[in-house]
Every structure is written in C-alpha cells, then in structure tokens.
Design a protein around this motif. Structure first.
Motif, mmCIF file in Angstrom:
data_model
loop_
_atom_site.group_PDB
_atom_site.id
_atom_site.type_symbol
_atom_site.label_atom_id
_atom_site.label_comp_id
_atom_site.label_asym_id
_atom_site.label_seq_id
_atom_site.Cartn_x
_atom_site.Cartn_y
_atom_site.Cartn_z
ATOM 1 N N ALA A 240 -8.517 -12.956 -21.522
ATOM 2 C CA ALA A 240 -7.700 -13.241 -20.290
ATOM 3 C C ALA A 240 -7.883 -11.751 -19.432
ATOM 4 O O ALA A 240 -8.363 -10.835 -19.778
ATOM 5 C CB ALA A 240 -6.482 -13.543 -20.784
ATOM 6 N N ASP A 241 -7.098 -11.797 -18.215
ATOM 7 C CA ASP A 241 -7.002 -10.565 -17.341
ATOM 8 C C ASP A 241 -5.852 -10.122 -17.853
ATOM 9 O O ASP A 241 -4.749 -10.574 -17.422
ATOM 10 C CB ASP A 241 -6.955 -11.387 -15.917
ATOM 11 N N ARG A 242 -5.843 -8.617 -18.387
ATOM 12 C CA ARG A 242 -4.940 -8.005 -18.806
ATOM 13 C C ARG A 242 -3.918 -7.790 -17.872
ATOM 14 O O ARG A 242 -2.587 -8.215 -17.929
ATOM 15 C CB ARG A 242 -5.306 -6.895 -19.664
ATOM 16 N N PRO A 243 -4.038 -7.083 -16.731
ATOM 17 C CA PRO A 243 -3.056 -6.826 -15.566
ATOM 18 C C PRO A 243 -2.241 -8.243 -14.938
ATOM 19 O O PRO A 243 -1.092 -8.322 -15.103
ATOM 20 C CB PRO A 243 -3.791 -6.270 -14.589
ATOM 21 N N ARG A 244 -2.890 -9.242 -14.821
ATOM 22 C CA ARG A 244 -2.483 -10.494 -14.442
ATOM 23 C C ARG A 244 -1.422 -11.080 -15.431
ATOM 24 O O ARG A 244 -0.525 -11.483 -15.071
ATOM 25 C CB ARG A 244 -3.674 -11.426 -14.004
ATOM 26 N N LEU A 245 -1.776 -10.957 -16.726
ATOM 27 C CA LEU A 245 -1.196 -11.790 -17.763
ATOM 28 C C LEU A 245 -0.105 -11.019 -18.033
ATOM 29 O O LEU A 245 1.200 -11.368 -18.339
ATOM 30 C CB LEU A 245 -2.094 -11.638 -19.137
ATOM 31 N N ARG A 246 -0.081 -9.462 -18.005
ATOM 32 C CA ARG A 246 1.068 -8.790 -18.186
ATOM 33 C C ARG A 246 2.109 -9.118 -16.915
ATOM 34 O O ARG A 246 3.394 -8.841 -16.966
ATOM 35 C CB ARG A 246 0.786 -7.267 -18.215
ATOM 36 N N GLN A 247 1.473 -9.125 -15.733
ATOM 37 C CA GLN A 247 2.483 -9.306 -14.699
ATOM 38 C C GLN A 247 3.317 -10.706 -14.998
ATOM 39 O O GLN A 247 4.398 -10.755 -14.516
ATOM 40 C CB GLN A 247 1.357 -9.445 -13.346
ATOM 41 N N ALA A 248 2.474 -11.709 -15.511
ATOM 42 C CA ALA A 248 3.272 -12.958 -15.769
ATOM 43 C C ALA A 248 4.358 -12.811 -16.687
ATOM 44 O O ALA A 248 5.598 -13.201 -16.771
ATOM 45 C CB ALA A 248 2.362 -13.988 -16.132
ATOM 46 N N PHE A 249 4.274 -12.085 -17.862
ATOM 47 C CA PHE A 249 5.197 -11.725 -18.819
ATOM 48 C C PHE A 249 6.275 -10.844 -18.214
ATOM 49 O O PHE A 249 7.441 -11.277 -18.708
ATOM 50 C CB PHE A 249 4.383 -10.966 -19.929
ATOM 51 N N VAL A 250 5.976 -9.921 -17.385
ATOM 52 C CA VAL A 250 7.082 -9.226 -16.976
ATOM 53 C C VAL A 250 7.909 -10.121 -15.961
ATOM 54 O O VAL A 250 9.195 -9.909 -15.822
ATOM 55 C CB VAL A 250 6.383 -8.069 -16.146
ATOM 56 N N ALA A 251 7.247 -10.908 -15.129
ATOM 57 C CA ALA A 251 8.092 -11.806 -14.256
ATOM 58 C C ALA A 251 8.869 -12.812 -14.957
ATOM 59 O O ALA A 251 10.182 -12.732 -14.548
ATOM 60 C CB ALA A 251 7.006 -12.661 -13.424
ATOM 61 N N ILE A 252 8.626 -13.178 -16.234
ATOM 62 C CA ILE A 252 9.346 -14.148 -17.063
ATOM 63 C C ILE A 252 10.667 -13.470 -17.544
ATOM 64 O O ILE A 252 11.780 -13.718 -17.500
ATOM 65 C CB ILE A 252 8.603 -14.828 -18.071
ATOM 66 N N LEU A 253 10.334 -12.039 -17.933
ATOM 67 C CA LEU A 253 11.393 -11.290 -18.461
ATOM 68 C C LEU A 253 12.466 -10.852 -17.575
ATOM 69 O O LEU A 253 13.694 -10.580 -17.879
ATOM 70 C CB LEU A 253 10.792 -10.045 -19.471
ATOM 71 N N GLU A 254 11.912 -10.487 -16.306
ATOM 72 C CA GLU A 254 12.742 -9.894 -15.350
ATOM 73 C C GLU A 254 13.630 -11.272 -14.849
ATOM 74 O O GLU A 254 14.648 -10.893 -14.445
ATOM 75 C CB GLU A 254 11.811 -9.527 -14.098
ATOM 76 N N ASN A 255 13.147 -12.409 -14.995
ATOM 77 C CA ASN A 255 13.979 -13.729 -14.698
ATOM 78 C C ASN A 255 14.875 -13.433 -15.774
ATOM 79 O O ASN A 255 16.319 -14.191 -15.242
ATOM 80 C CB ASN A 255 13.271 -14.883 -14.912
ATOM 81 N N CYS A 256 14.865 -13.240 -17.164
ATOM 82 C CA CYS A 256 16.138 -13.239 -17.781
ATOM 83 C C CYS A 256 17.069 -12.079 -17.461
ATOM 84 O O CYS A 256 18.079 -12.492 -17.652
ATOM 85 C CB CYS A 256 15.591 -12.925 -19.269
ATOM 86 N N CYS A 257 16.549 -11.073 -17.082
ATOM 87 C CA CYS A 257 17.551 -9.853 -16.433
ATOM 88 C C CYS A 257 18.568 -10.334 -15.388
ATOM 89 O O CYS A 257 19.671 -9.962 -15.326
ATOM 90 C CB CYS A 257 16.692 -8.455 -16.216
ATOM 91 N N ARG A 258 17.727 -10.972 -14.436
ATOM 92 C CA ARG A 258 18.599 -11.271 -13.550
ATOM 93 C C ARG A 258 19.401 -12.541 -13.672
ATOM 94 O O ARG A 258 20.662 -12.630 -13.364
ATOM 95 C CB ARG A 258 17.632 -11.937 -12.151
ATOM 96 N N TYR A 259 18.927 -13.482 -14.564
ATOM 97 C CA TYR A 259 20.071 -14.802 -14.566
ATOM 98 C C TYR A 259 20.458 -15.112 -15.968
ATOM 99 O O TYR A 259 21.203 -16.072 -16.251
ATOM 100 C CB TYR A 259 19.089 -15.894 -14.265
ATOM 101 N N ALA A 260 20.231 -14.333 -16.915
ATOM 102 C CA ALA A 260 20.797 -14.638 -18.411
ATOM 103 C C ALA A 260 21.157 -13.286 -18.980
ATOM 104 O O ALA A 260 21.001 -12.838 -19.981
ATOM 105 C CB ALA A 260 19.503 -15.008 -19.041
ATOM 106 N N SER A 261 22.024 -12.504 -17.992
ATOM 107 C CA SER A 261 22.604 -11.043 -18.546
ATOM 108 C C SER A 261 23.783 -11.547 -19.805
ATOM 109 O O SER A 261 24.168 -12.455 -19.833
ATOM 110 C CB SER A 261 23.164 -10.510 -17.448
ATOM 111 N N GLN A 262 23.850 -10.420 -20.577
ATOM 112 C CA GLN A 262 24.784 -10.867 -21.837
ATOM 113 C C GLN A 262 24.086 -11.904 -22.593
ATOM 114 O O GLN A 262 25.194 -12.493 -23.112
ATOM 115 C CB GLN A 262 26.240 -10.899 -21.178
ATOM 116 N N SER A 263 23.162 -11.956 -22.808
ATOM 117 C CA SER A 263 22.640 -13.209 -23.501
ATOM 118 C C SER A 263 21.618 -12.598 -24.551
ATOM 119 O O SER A 263 21.353 -11.557 -24.605
ATOM 120 C CB SER A 263 21.869 -14.115 -22.805
ATOM 121 N N THR A 264 20.977 -13.359 -25.561
ATOM 122 C CA THR A 264 19.941 -13.196 -26.495
ATOM 123 C C THR A 264 18.542 -13.660 -26.081
ATOM 124 O O THR A 264 18.542 -14.940 -25.716
ATOM 125 C CB THR A 264 20.328 -13.786 -27.869
ATOM 126 N N VAL A 265 17.814 -12.702 -25.832
ATOM 127 C CA VAL A 265 16.238 -13.451 -25.635
ATOM 128 C C VAL A 265 15.545 -13.377 -26.909
ATOM 129 O O VAL A 265 15.232 -12.313 -27.589
ATOM 130 C CB VAL A 265 15.645 -12.454 -24.233
#
Length: 358
Positions: A240-265
């Motif tokens: 796979a493309d390492r930078p693109r894949l890491r970009q996708a992982f970070v986007a999902i995890l940032e989504n948790c920071c924005r909308y699922a604070s005080q939760s367990t991931v």
C-alpha cells in the motif's frame, strides 16, 4: 426508428414464410414432375394440380403470411417498446431531468430488462452525482467563507491599526491559512480520486505498525479529548501507499477526537481471508441508522448526533473511502447494536508491485 424496425421485422418474417412456401412448392413440383415420373413411369395423372390443390396452397400461403405478420408485429413491439422507453428517458436526462426513468413490461425479454435496469442505474448515479455536485459547490463556498472572512477582518484590522501586531496574532492568521490549505488539499485528493488519478507509491507495510504510528502522532489530542484507547494490533502485511494509508488512519482517529470525546476507542488490525483491515470503534454518541448511509458524503456532518463544535471540514471520511478504494479496497461503517461508531478500512492482501501503480 421504431416504425422502421417494426417494418423490417415484419418483412423478415414474411420473407421467411415465402421462402419456406417456395421450397415446399417447388420441391413438390420437382418431385411430381421428375422424380415421381422416373419412379413410376406408367402412372397417368392428367390433372396434377387440381383446383382444390391450388386453393389449399393459397390458403396455406395466406395463413402463413398472416401468422408471420402477427408474430412479427408482436415481436417488434416487445423489442421496440423498451427502446422507446429508454430513448424517451434519455431525452429527458439530456434536457436536465435526472429523475427520468425507463419503464418495462413484465412480458419483455431478458435483454430488454437488462437494458432498462442498466439505464435506470446510470440515471440514478447521474442524479446522485448532480445532487452531490450542487451540494459540494455550496458547501465549499461555506467552508472557505469563514476562514477567509476572519483573515480579511484581521488583516484589515492590522492595516487600520485596530490590532496590535504580535506573535500570537500572526500565529492565529497562520492557523487560518493552514486550515484553508488543508481544505484545498482535501478537495484535491477527492478530485484526483474521482478522476482515477490518485497516484499511489506502493511498498510493503504492516497495518499494525502504521496504526501504532498514527496513534502516537495523535497522543496529545487523545489526552485533551479524554479518550482512553484499547489496542488489538495484529500483524497485517500488504502492499500500500504508506503516507496515504496513514492519512486515512489519522482522519478516522481525528474523527474520534472531535465527536467521541470522553469515550473509549478500540483500534484493531488483522487479516480476514484475502483482506487486511484497520478497525476503529468508539463508545461515543454514534450515528443513527439513516445517517450511516451518508457518513461518507462530502461535507456532511451528523449535527444531531455528533455535533459541529469540534470543527472539521466534513471531508475526513470521504477521503478515507477514496484512499481505500484507490487501493482496491473499501471503507465502511460497520453495523452495531451498541452505542458508538465502528469504521473499518479493508484492503486486499497483496505484495507491492515493482513499479509505481495508479
């Protein structure tokens, strides 16, 4: 077009009937005049074709032509009706009515059914694409207006002397510029993906390692959001493309920071059959069933369930899906009866190619 096709089919059926009649008639004539006399030279028949024979042959010819014409007309209707329906719907689509659909009778043949179904699916995709384009244009203008307005206001204030130049003020201006640059880059990524021009540099990597690196990069944000993490990072090696894949992982995890604070991931990687996967499950407010289908739409935010206070451009998950599909995989929202949201990136297991791929 329809009349021409109708007449051609009817004429073809008539021609076939006449040909069959001619073969039978001349074959019988040849038999009685030549073969029959050769076999039975002493036979005498002065009236080979009597009036009744001629009438019978005429009736057979008339019945054959009438039957062929009727069958040809029925067949032509079955062929032409779906074509006329598709042509009418295509004309409406060309005029800008993307809600137009072709209709089909139950008695139509299989090819006509496939044609109408394929056309309706195409029209439905065009309708969705047109609606998405209108919405995206409006959303892009909205997303860019806010930082541009703030930038202009701050710069105008500096020009008028209303603001005192300071490192803090310049830092804020740079943050707004970075936000604009991020939105532009996200839009560029989506545009390249839609055009099939998203270049990927394939290399051999382990999803577990990349997920761990993304989590490390967002460690401070997770702490600020009060998020606890649990991990199940099993080895999942693929190309796979390492930078693109890491970009996708970070986007999902940032989504948790924005909308699922005080939760367990819970972050998980692994292998399932011919695929490798990255799965992120949070215990936040989640999404309603009707909202899950729209989670990957551009600029869409589930305001009711996940709030807009955390910011975000609404392009995170669409970019995740675009990157996954560019790799030949997919991104999806997993069904769950519990609270929270589970997002999974699924990629095919493969060795990286020798050269650069699409």
């Amino acid at each position: 077009m329809a009349r021409n096709l109708n007449s051609r089919i009817v004429r073809a059926m008539i021609a076939l009937t006449l040909l069959a009649f001619a073969v039978v008639y001349f074959g019988l004539t040849a038999y009685f005049f030549f073969i029959y006399e050769w076999l039975y030279p002493n036979s005498v028949d002065d009236d080979f074709l009597r009036t009744g024979d001629v009438v019978t042959l005429g009736l057979l010819l008339g019945i054959g032509i009438s039957t062929a014409s009727l069958l040809g007309w029925v067949l032509a209707r079955r062929i032409v009706d779906p074509l006329k329906s598709v042509a009418g719907a295509a004309r409406r689509v060309a005029e800008g009515d993307f809600s137009a659909r072709a209709s089909l009778r139950r008695s139509n043949f299989g090819e006509a059914s496939d044609l109408v179904d394929d056309f309706n699916q195409m029209a439905e995709r065009l309708q969705r694409a047109e609606a998405e384009l209108r919405y995206s244009n409006s959303a892009i203008a909205h997303e860019l207006r806010t930082p541009l307005t703030i930038l202009r206001g701050r710069l105008q204030g500096l020009l008028d002397g209303a603001f005192i130049p300071s490192a803090e003020l310049y830092g804020r201006l740079i943050e707004h510029v970075d936000d604009l640059s991020g939105i532009v880059e996200e839009l560029r990524t989506l545009a390249l993906s839609n055009a099939g021009q998203l270049d990927l540099q394939y290399s051999r990597l382990d999803l577990a390692v990349e997920a761990g690196a993304a989590l490390t990069a967002l460690e401070d944000q997770f702490g600020t959001a009060g998020i606890d993490t649990t991990l199940s990072l099993n080895s999942a090696v693929t190309g796979a493309d390492r930078p693109r894949l890491r970009q996708a992982f970070v986007a999902i995890l940032e989504n948790c920071c924005r909308y699922a604070s005080q939760s367990t991931v819970h972050v998980e990687t692994g292998v399932a059959g011919e695929h490798v996967f990255f799965r992120c499950t949070d215990t936040g407010p989640g999404l309603a069933d009707e909202s899950r289908a729209r989670a990957f739409e551009r600029f869409w935010r589930a305001d009711d369930s996940r709030g807009r206070s955390g910011g975000g451009s609404g392009l995170g998950l669409p970019i995740v899906k675009a990157i996954a599909q560019a790799h030949g995989g997919d991104a999806l929202i997993l069904p769950s009866r519990e609270v929270g949201l589970a997002v999974e990136i699924r990629l095919p297991r493969r060795e990286p190619p020798v050269s650069i791929c699409e």
